[in-house]
Design a protein around this motif. Sequence first.
Motif, PDB file in Angstrom:
ATOM      1  N   THR A 185     -12.399  -7.554   2.070  1.00  0.00           N
ATOM      2  CA  THR A 185     -11.618  -8.720   2.502  1.00  0.00           C
ATOM      3  C   THR A 185     -11.470  -9.775   1.405  1.00  0.00           C
ATOM      4  O   THR A 185     -10.574 -10.612   1.474  1.00  0.00           O
ATOM      5  CB  THR A 185     -12.244  -9.372   3.749  1.00  0.00           C
TER       6      THR A 185
ATOM      7  N   THR B 158      -8.073  -8.482   0.242  1.00  0.00           N
ATOM      8  CA  THR B 158      -6.981  -8.525   1.213  1.00  0.00           C
ATOM      9  C   THR B 158      -6.701  -9.915   1.740  1.00  0.00           C
ATOM     10  O   THR B 158      -5.606 -10.186   2.240  1.00  0.00           O
ATOM     11  CB  THR B 158      -7.276  -7.573   2.387  1.00  0.00           C
ATOM     12  N   GLU B 159      -7.672 -10.826   1.645  1.00  0.00           N
ATOM     13  CA  GLU B 159      -7.474 -12.204   2.081  1.00  0.00           C
ATOM     14  C   GLU B 159      -7.172 -13.144   0.915  1.00  0.00           C
ATOM     15  O   GLU B 159      -7.067 -14.352   1.097  1.00  0.00           O
ATOM     16  CB  GLU B 159      -8.700 -12.701   2.853  1.00  0.00           C
TER      17      GLU B 159
ATOM     18  N   SER C 281      -4.760 -14.753  -1.708  1.00  0.00           N
ATOM     19  CA  SER C 281      -3.313 -14.996  -1.752  1.00  0.00           C
ATOM     20  C   SER C 281      -2.671 -14.410  -3.005  1.00  0.00           C
ATOM     21  O   SER C 281      -1.541 -13.906  -2.959  1.00  0.00           O
ATOM     22  CB  SER C 281      -3.023 -16.497  -1.657  1.00  0.00           C
TER      23      SER C 281
ATOM     24  N   ASN D 287      -2.238 -10.570  -2.617  1.00  0.00           N
ATOM     25  CA  ASN D 287      -1.126 -10.245  -1.723  1.00  0.00           C
ATOM     26  C   ASN D 287       0.229 -10.611  -2.324  1.00  0.00           C
ATOM     27  O   ASN D 287       1.216  -9.902  -2.131  1.00  0.00           O
ATOM     28  CB  ASN D 287      -1.327 -10.940  -0.376  1.00  0.00           C
TER      29      ASN D 287
END
Length: 346
Positions: free
Chosen positions: A139, A142-143, A145, A148
Motif C-alpha cells: 500500500t 498503491t496509495e 500519488s 499512481n
Amino acid sequence: MIRKRINTNLITGFLGAGKTSLIVSLLAIKPKDETWAVLVNEFGEVGIDASLITGSNSSEQVVIKEVAGGCLCCAAGVPMQVAINQIIQKAKPDRLLIEPTGLGHPAEILKVLTNEFNQQVLQLNQTLCVVDARKLKDTRYTENSNFNQQIDIAEVIYASKADLYQQDDFASLSAYLANDKKLCIASNTADVLNHVYWALIKPRAISLSSSSTQASYLAKSVTKPSQSLFDSNAAVVDDEFNGQGFITKLNQAQGAHSIGWIFSAEHCFDFDKLVAWCDGLLNEVLRIKAVMITEEGIGAFNAVDGRLSINELDEAMDSRLEIISLNPLSEALLTEQILNCLSDMA
C-alpha cells in the motif's frame, strides 16, 4: 537550424523500477543513423544514472544530460527547459528520452513538454511507465500519488523484472489497469526491446485527463525488428573536491533523504569491502546506486528491495555513490564507512 520536431518520450517509474536499465537496453538497439539524447533527472544530488548509461557503452551518437537534486518540474520547469535547450544546441538529436526521478510529478513535466514553446521543437510520442508489478501488494506504493500519477499519464506500461513474478503478480497488474486503455509489455516477452521501441515511436494519443474503460493486456508477441548498438557522453563535476579528494552532497524532500559522494578517479576502492558494506545497509535504506572504480574493475552497484546487483562497466570518469532512505542519514558515520572501503593498493 532545426527543420523538424524532435521525437520525445517520457519514461517514468518509481524508485528502483528499472528505468535506467531499460534506457540502456533501448540505446543498444537504436538505428545506426540516428542521434539520441537522454535527459536524466535524479532525486539525489550527485547524479549516478548518467554515469551508468555512459559507462555501459560510448558513442558520439548518444548525448547524456543530467539534472540532479529533485524533480524536473520544480521552479516552473526551468531546469528542464534549460537542459532541453542545451541538448538541442549540442546534439540536434533525432530522439530525446526523458527519465524523471521516481519521486517526481510526471503530469507537471508533461505540461512543460507541451507548452507553447516546446510544441514548436518537440514531437511528444508515447509515454512509458516502468512498473514492478510485485509492488502492487504494498500500500505504500498503491496509495502513493506519484506512483499512481506515473501510471495514469502513460500509454505504455513496461512490467519490469517479470522473470521474478508469481502468476498472481501478472493478474494484479492487469486488475490494477482494468479501467485504462494501455499497452502492457512484460519484460520477459520474446524480443521485448523491439516491442518497446515500436510502441514508443507512436505519437502520443491521450490527454492528461483522459481515461478509458477498455481493459489493458500483457503483450505476448512482437511486431517489427530493429537493429544496432550505440551509447553515450558523460557528466562533469562542477564542484571542487575537498582535501581528501571527494565531494559530499545531501538532499531532503517528499519524506525522503539522500546522501551522495563523488570521488576523484585517483581513488580506488576494495571490491569485497564495498560489497560487504552495501550488504550491511540493504535492510536500512530504500536505495543504493553507485559507479565505483575498484581494484577488480569498474562496477555498477544497484541495491533495491533488499537485493544487491553488480554489473561491470567499460569506463568511469570518477566514482559516485548515492544512498536514498526514508529515514535521516548520518553523513559523518556513512562517510567514515565508505572511506574505510578504499583499497590498500596505492
